[in-house]
Write an enzyme that holds these catalytic residues in place. Structure first.
Site, PDB file in Angstrom:
ATOM      1  N   ASP A  83       3.154 -43.576   2.028  1.00  0.00           N
ATOM      2  CA  ASP A  83       2.278 -44.207   3.006  1.00  0.00           C
ATOM      3  C   ASP A  83       1.659 -45.469   2.400  1.00  0.00           C
ATOM      4  O   ASP A  83       2.389 -46.344   1.936  1.00  0.00           O
ATOM      5  CB  ASP A  83       1.240 -43.188   3.482  1.00  0.00           C
ATOM      6  CG  ASP A  83       0.361 -43.684   4.615  1.00  0.00           C
ATOM      7  OD1 ASP A  83       0.843 -43.687   5.762  1.00  0.00           O
ATOM      8  OD2 ASP A  83      -0.794 -44.077   4.352  1.00  0.00           O
TER       9      ASP A  83
ATOM     10  N   HIS B 139       5.510 -37.130   8.804  1.00  0.00           N
ATOM     11  CA  HIS B 139       5.019 -38.168   7.910  1.00  0.00           C
ATOM     12  C   HIS B 139       4.461 -37.585   6.616  1.00  0.00           C
ATOM     13  O   HIS B 139       4.647 -38.155   5.535  1.00  0.00           O
ATOM     14  CB  HIS B 139       3.932 -38.974   8.621  1.00  0.00           C
ATOM     15  CG  HIS B 139       3.311 -40.029   7.771  1.00  0.00           C
ATOM     16  ND1 HIS B 139       4.000 -41.144   7.341  1.00  0.00           N
ATOM     17  CD2 HIS B 139       2.052 -40.144   7.251  1.00  0.00           C
ATOM     18  CE1 HIS B 139       3.199 -41.894   6.601  1.00  0.00           C
ATOM     19  NE2 HIS B 139       2.016 -41.309   6.523  1.00  0.00           N
TER      20      HIS B 139
END
Length: 288
Positions: free
Chosen positions: A98, A263
């Site tokens: 991320d 994610h």
């Protein structure tokens, strides 16, 4: 926990394991605790350096400059390069999830001579993302626009109920449940701090201003070291992009692999994540 201070900024970090050095960078809205389920599976073969990024966790959270440069990925990367120098690691493997992946990409552009290999997790390049923004991406990644709003709007709204906001982020990008986050208590402790909220918001403000400018300047540059692109098989990025293809103009030598989960697949599938990382790191011997 250990700490390193330079230019009035303190970076909190942990070191575990033995072997070639690997710097692992967490993302939003997490801390270095992200890696605690992965690190034991890698520590027998590598020295792992686990820091909190500037603005996150137990690291410094400076007031944002007017130009936001001190919250740019370049500034965060400079923190990490200084930390690795302090620890005696001239060259090292670099892994980021991320926001940590975006910092890692910038580090690999700014200091290619120091990066042995690069792994980015569940991101497409920042420039590509912002230039291919769509209604569908906006619905999935609404926080980019919200967090980029001027102070103090995001800070005040998030501060009213930080658990509600950040847990919505954890659950909204690919089929995760709160039970998937073994380090949830550590994340909550961090994001309940108003200074951490401000630090994370400034990170996003910088991304759409100063970082975008840096990336436009470097549009035609590629990272040449061996690279790995990991992404969550059921995540928002996989739904909206061909993740591997988005890196074709940014990385010269890379492979792509999907990991079970969304994610936050590092939290959801730590064994699969560690297995993939170990295989890749073993394939790239240290050159010096």
């Amino acid at each position: 926990m250990q700490s390193f201070t330079q230019n009035d900024q303190t970076i909190a970090y942990e070191v575990v394991g033995d072997g070639p050095p690997v710097l692992l960078l967490h993302g939003f809205p997490q801390t270095r605790a992200l890696w605690r389920q992965v690190a034991p599976r890698l520590a027998s073969r590598n020295t792992l350096i686990l820091p909190d990024l500037r603005g996150y966790g137990a690291s410094s959270k400076p007031a944002a400059r007017d130009d936001l440069e001190n919250y740019s990925f370049r500034a965060m990367g400079a923190d990490m390069l200084s930390l690795m120098t302090e620890l005696g690691h001239r060259r090292f493997h670099l892994v980021g999830h991320d926001r940590g992946g975006r910092v890692a990409h910038r580090m690999a552009l700014d200091a290619q001579d120091r990066i042995e290999s690069l792994t980015v997790m569940d991101i497409v390049p920042t420039l590509y993302l912002l230039e291919h923004w769509s209604a569908e991406v906006s619905r999935a990644y609404f926080h980019w626009s919200f967090l980029a709003q001027p102070a103090p709007l995001p800070e005040r709204m998030i501060g009213a109920d930080p658990d509600q906001f950040f847990e919505r982020c954890l659950l909204g990008w690919g089929g995760a449940a709160l039970v998937d986050f073994a380090e949830l208590a550590a994340y909550r402790t961090a994001w309940r701090d108003p200074e951490t909220i401000a630090g994370m918001v400034n990170d996003y403000r910088a991304a759409v201003t100063v970082d975008l400018g840096h990336d436009r300047t470097d549009r035609d540059r590629r990272v040449d070291c061996p690279s790995l692109v990991l992404y969550g098989a059921s995540g928002a990025m996989a739904r909206h992009f061909d993740v591997g293809a988005t890196w074709a103009s940014s990385l010269s030598d890379y492979r792509t692999e999907a990991i079970p989960g969304g994610h936050f697949f590092v939290d959801q599938s730590p064994e699969a994540t560690a297995r993939s990382l170990a295989a890749f790191l073993d394939s790239v011997p240290m050159s010096g």
